[in-house]
Scaffold this motif. Structure first.
Motif, PDB file in Angstrom:
ATOM      1  N   TYR A 176     -14.011  -2.974  -2.668  1.00  0.00           N
ATOM      2  CA  TYR A 176     -13.348  -1.908  -3.414  1.00  0.00           C
ATOM      3  C   TYR A 176     -12.141  -2.464  -4.161  1.00  0.00           C
ATOM      4  O   TYR A 176     -11.389  -3.280  -3.628  1.00  0.00           O
ATOM      5  CB  TYR A 176     -12.893  -0.796  -2.468  1.00  0.00           C
ATOM      6  N   ASN A 177     -11.986  -2.014  -5.394  1.00  0.00           N
ATOM      7  CA  ASN A 177     -10.818  -2.356  -6.198  1.00  0.00           C
ATOM      8  C   ASN A 177      -9.886  -1.147  -6.275  1.00  0.00           C
ATOM      9  O   ASN A 177     -10.325   0.007  -6.234  1.00  0.00           O
ATOM     10  CB  ASN A 177     -11.223  -2.747  -7.620  1.00  0.00           C
ATOM     11  N   LEU A 178      -8.612  -1.448  -6.405  1.00  0.00           N
ATOM     12  CA  LEU A 178      -7.610  -0.381  -6.518  1.00  0.00           C
ATOM     13  C   LEU A 178      -7.578   0.177  -7.940  1.00  0.00           C
ATOM     14  O   LEU A 178      -7.508  -0.569  -8.905  1.00  0.00           O
ATOM     15  CB  LEU A 178      -6.227  -0.923  -6.153  1.00  0.00           C
ATOM     16  N   TYR A 179      -7.644   1.494  -8.045  1.00  0.00           N
ATOM     17  CA  TYR A 179      -7.481   2.185  -9.323  1.00  0.00           C
ATOM     18  C   TYR A 179      -6.204   3.014  -9.251  1.00  0.00           C
ATOM     19  O   TYR A 179      -5.987   3.766  -8.290  1.00  0.00           O
ATOM     20  CB  TYR A 179      -8.674   3.099  -9.612  1.00  0.00           C
ATOM     21  N   VAL A 180      -5.344   2.868 -10.255  1.00  0.00           N
ATOM     22  CA  VAL A 180      -4.096   3.616 -10.317  1.00  0.00           C
ATOM     23  C   VAL A 180      -4.077   4.434 -11.605  1.00  0.00           C
ATOM     24  O   VAL A 180      -4.256   3.887 -12.705  1.00  0.00           O
ATOM     25  CB  VAL A 180      -2.870   2.675 -10.268  1.00  0.00           C
ATOM     26  N   ASP A 181      -3.875   5.723 -11.469  1.00  0.00           N
ATOM     27  CA  ASP A 181      -3.864   6.626 -12.622  1.00  0.00           C
ATOM     28  C   ASP A 181      -2.432   6.746 -13.140  1.00  0.00           C
ATOM     29  O   ASP A 181      -1.737   7.724 -12.895  1.00  0.00           O
ATOM     30  CB  ASP A 181      -4.420   7.986 -12.218  1.00  0.00           C
ATOM     31  N   GLY A 182      -1.996   5.726 -13.875  1.00  0.00           N
ATOM     32  CA  GLY A 182      -0.630   5.706 -14.380  1.00  0.00           C
ATOM     33  C   GLY A 182      -0.319   6.832 -15.333  1.00  0.00           C
ATOM     34  O   GLY A 182       0.832   7.290 -15.415  1.00  0.00           O
ATOM     35  N   ASN A 183      -1.297   7.315 -16.052  1.00  0.00           N
ATOM     36  CA  ASN A 183      -1.070   8.413 -16.991  1.00  0.00           C
ATOM     37  C   ASN A 183      -0.851   9.746 -16.286  1.00  0.00           C
ATOM     38  O   ASN A 183      -0.500  10.735 -16.925  1.00  0.00           O
ATOM     39  CB  ASN A 183      -2.253   8.523 -17.961  1.00  0.00           C
ATOM     40  N   ASN A 184      -1.088   9.759 -14.990  1.00  0.00           N
ATOM     41  CA  ASN A 184      -0.850  10.972 -14.205  1.00  0.00           C
ATOM     42  C   ASN A 184       0.082  10.691 -13.026  1.00  0.00           C
ATOM     43  O   ASN A 184      -0.073  11.274 -11.952  1.00  0.00           O
ATOM     44  CB  ASN A 184      -2.178  11.562 -13.723  1.00  0.00           C
ATOM     45  N   GLY A 185       1.022   9.775 -13.235  1.00  0.00           N
ATOM     46  CA  GLY A 185       2.084   9.578 -12.253  1.00  0.00           C
ATOM     47  C   GLY A 185       1.911   8.431 -11.292  1.00  0.00           C
ATOM     48  O   GLY A 185       2.808   8.144 -10.499  1.00  0.00           O
ATOM     49  N   GLY A 186       0.776   7.749 -11.318  1.00  0.00           N
ATOM     50  CA  GLY A 186       0.554   6.666 -10.374  1.00  0.00           C
ATOM     51  C   GLY A 186       1.187   5.350 -10.820  1.00  0.00           C
ATOM     52  O   GLY A 186       1.245   5.054 -12.010  1.00  0.00           O
ATOM     53  N   TYR A 187       1.665   4.566  -9.875  1.00  0.00           N
ATOM     54  CA  TYR A 187       2.154   3.215 -10.166  1.00  0.00           C
ATOM     55  C   TYR A 187       2.328   2.460  -8.854  1.00  0.00           C
ATOM     56  O   TYR A 187       2.181   3.036  -7.762  1.00  0.00           O
ATOM     57  CB  TYR A 187       3.472   3.246 -10.951  1.00  0.00           C
ATOM     58  N   ILE A 188       2.625   1.167  -8.943  1.00  0.00           N
ATOM     59  CA  ILE A 188       2.901   0.358  -7.758  1.00  0.00           C
ATOM     60  C   ILE A 188       4.354  -0.068  -7.798  1.00  0.00           C
ATOM     61  O   ILE A 188       4.825  -0.617  -8.799  1.00  0.00           O
ATOM     62  CB  ILE A 188       2.000  -0.884  -7.689  1.00  0.00           C
ATOM     63  N   ASP A 189       5.054   0.189  -6.707  1.00  0.00           N
ATOM     64  CA  ASP A 189       6.455  -0.175  -6.574  1.00  0.00           C
ATOM     65  C   ASP A 189       6.550  -1.360  -5.611  1.00  0.00           C
ATOM     66  O   ASP A 189       6.238  -1.235  -4.434  1.00  0.00           O
ATOM     67  CB  ASP A 189       7.242   1.018  -6.023  1.00  0.00           C
ATOM     68  N   PHE A 190       6.968  -2.518  -6.140  1.00  0.00           N
ATOM     69  CA  PHE A 190       7.092  -3.720  -5.319  1.00  0.00           C
ATOM     70  C   PHE A 190       8.503  -3.871  -4.738  1.00  0.00           C
ATOM     71  O   PHE A 190       8.775  -4.830  -4.015  1.00  0.00           O
ATOM     72  CB  PHE A 190       6.759  -4.959  -6.151  1.00  0.00           C
ATOM     73  N   GLY A 191       9.364  -2.926  -5.051  1.00  0.00           N
ATOM     74  CA  GLY A 191      10.736  -2.994  -4.571  1.00  0.00           C
ATOM     75  C   GLY A 191      11.568  -3.963  -5.398  1.00  0.00           C
ATOM     76  O   GLY A 191      11.062  -4.730  -6.219  1.00  0.00           O
ATOM     77  N   TYR A 192      12.875  -3.906  -5.195  1.00  0.00           N
ATOM     78  CA  TYR A 192      13.756  -4.846  -5.888  1.00  0.00           C
ATOM     79  C   TYR A 192      13.980  -6.075  -5.013  1.00  0.00           C
ATOM     80  O   TYR A 192      14.382  -5.975  -3.848  1.00  0.00           O
ATOM     81  CB  TYR A 192      15.112  -4.220  -6.211  1.00  0.00           C
TER      82      TYR A 192
END
Length: 470
Positions: free
Chosen positions: A208-224
């Motif tokens: 399975y691959n990760l799908y992120v719906d960025g146009n509807n609020g999804g994203y990945i936060d790697f932290g600072y």
């Protein structure tokens, strides 16, 4: 002599018609063998298709179909081999014909007859035992997907023994009347054993691959973490970034035409880096580019946002692409000393570079603003100091790698070819995430993922899902 040889050939063919083969190597017999096998298969198929199934007298239990279906499967396998030119003998064919006859007899023996309730209950137990025996004998065992572990045989063997004890007890008279309640209980226990056995099947290891719906609020936060943008001492900084990306829908925000893949960048003033596509018109005016803030003056007071790019229509749109870039203030490996930047598309060098006279040494990679603003690194968007999510898109990302060293052309080509392994003990490897999971590890509710080095945690936020690789 020729007449004698011709006579022998004729006799051989006559004997062949009565189930004797002239030679195991004689491929001309295959048409006869196939005809015999097809005729027998027709008998089995007719019995399978024209029998009635149910629980009433004169019908057959549903499981009885398996007896005939397995026979048809075996006949089809042999027929296919013969059609492909494989040799056999009449003896082998006769064995398969006899197996088919035996299967039809076994099938007919499972018919439900109109007898006393006690006898009917006993027949149900015998049929359930036959069902268990068929499942035990026809299942494949091993460790590959679709097979069962060898030890799982014990589940069915135990259930068969229990039924045998009950059946023999009824037949010998040591057990009194076989009531419907006793029968139903025994069959229920046997069915539970079948379910327990089937639950041990080695499942296909789907990916399975990760799908992120960025146009509807999804994203990945790697932290600072300053390590995401601080890559060495002044005028000696070097780093490399690579990832795989697939875009399902470009940025749909009004007035924005960038779709940010990965960003460790601040914008007031500019600092850090990011990679994105710009313009999405489906022609060579579409761009993939990197944003790199550089000190333009010796005193470090003038910031120039360099954005090397190359034009390519809908790169990564609806299909995976490998992307990478390298920046080195001491010169990109394998290039002229004054060439500080190079990007790669599917393992090949693409687009312009940043060429700086080696003797000047006045442009340096900047990250102070990123560190001061403590901006988190993000995928599927970039973030500003106010925490606003900007320039996003919807799609998939995998095999993110960041090094604090200059990778070579051959390194990028190797990754693009599919070799995504990394040495997690490499001191120059800053971080690495795969975002690819197997069915055994899939947890749809999991949102936090440690990187391969174990140092950092990525959090998937908002709309996302895991999509099976086709």
């Amino acid at each position: 002599m020729k007449q004698f040889s011709l006579l022998l050939t004729l006799l051989c063919c006559i004997f062949n018609a009565t189930f004797y083969s002239c030679s195991d190597d004689d491929k001309t017999d295959n048409s006869l063998y196939v005809s015999q096998l097809n005729a027998k298969k027709g008998e089995v198929e007719y019995l399978l298709q024209n029998s009635e199934y149910g629980t009433a007298p004169g019908t057959y239990p549903e499981f009885s179909k398996t007896i005939l279906e397995n026979s048809i499967k075996g006949l089809n396998t042999l027929i296919s081999k013969l059609d492909e030119g494989e040799n056999t003998s009449q003896e082998t064919v006769n064995t398969w014909l006899a197996k088919a006859d035996a299967a039809m007899k076994d099938f007919k023996d499972t018919v439900l007859v109109d007898v006393t309730e006690d006898q009917r209950n006993l027949q149900q137990l015998k049929n359930k035992r036959t069902e268990l025996e068929i499942l035990l004998g026809t299942s494949d065992y091993g460790t590959t997907p679709g097979t069962y572990p060898e030890e799982s045989k014990g589940i069915l063997n135990t259930a068969i023994v229990d039924l045998n004890i009950l059946i023999e007890g009824v037949i010998s008279g040591t057990i009194g009347e076989l009531t419907k309640e006793m029968t139903d209980s025994a069959i229920k226990t046997a069915n539970e054993a079948i379910e327990a056995f089937q639950n041990t099947q080695n499942l296909e290891d789907k990916i399975y691959n990760l799908y992120v719906d960025g146009n509807n609020g999804g994203y990945i936060d790697f932290g600072y973490h300053q390590e995401f943008a601080n890559f060495g001492t002044n005028q000696n900084a070097a780093f490399s970034v690579e990832l795989w990306i697939k875009i399902d829908e470009y940025c749909n925000a009004g007035g924005e035409d960038n779709s940010t893949y990965l960003s460790a960048c601040s914008d007031n003033p500019w600092g850090g880096w990011r990679v994105q596509s710009r313009f999405h018109n489906g022609n060579d005016g579409d761009l993939i580019r990197v944003s790199l803030p550089l000190d333009k003056t010796a005193d470090g007071q003038g910031i120039s946002l360099e954005e090397p790019n190359y034009g390519i229509a809908k790169a990564g749109y609806k299909k995976w692409m490998h992307y990478g870039f390298v920046y080195s203030e001491n010169g990109v490996p394998g290039e002229d000393l004054d060439e500080r930047f190079r990007m790669f598309y599917n393992g090949e060098k693409k687009g312009g570079s940043i060429r700086i006279g080696q003797e000047k040494r006045i442009w340096t990679y900047t990250y102070n603003s990123f560190i001061n603003d403590r901006i988190p690194m993000t995928a599927f968007c970039r973030m500003n100091a106010n925490g606003d999510r900007l320039e996003y898109f919807s799609g998939s990302i995998k095999y993110i790698r960041i090094w604090k060293t200059a990778r070579t052309s051959s390194d990028f080509a190797k990754s693009a070819s599919g070799d995504v392994t990394v040495d997690t003990n490499d001191p120059n490897l800053v971080c690495a995430w795969d975002f690819v999971v197997s069915s055994a590890d899939l947890d749809p509710d999991k949102t936090e993922f440690k990187d391969l080095t174990g140092k950092y945690t990525a959090t998937i936020k908002g709309a996302h899902s895991w999509k099976e690789v086709e």
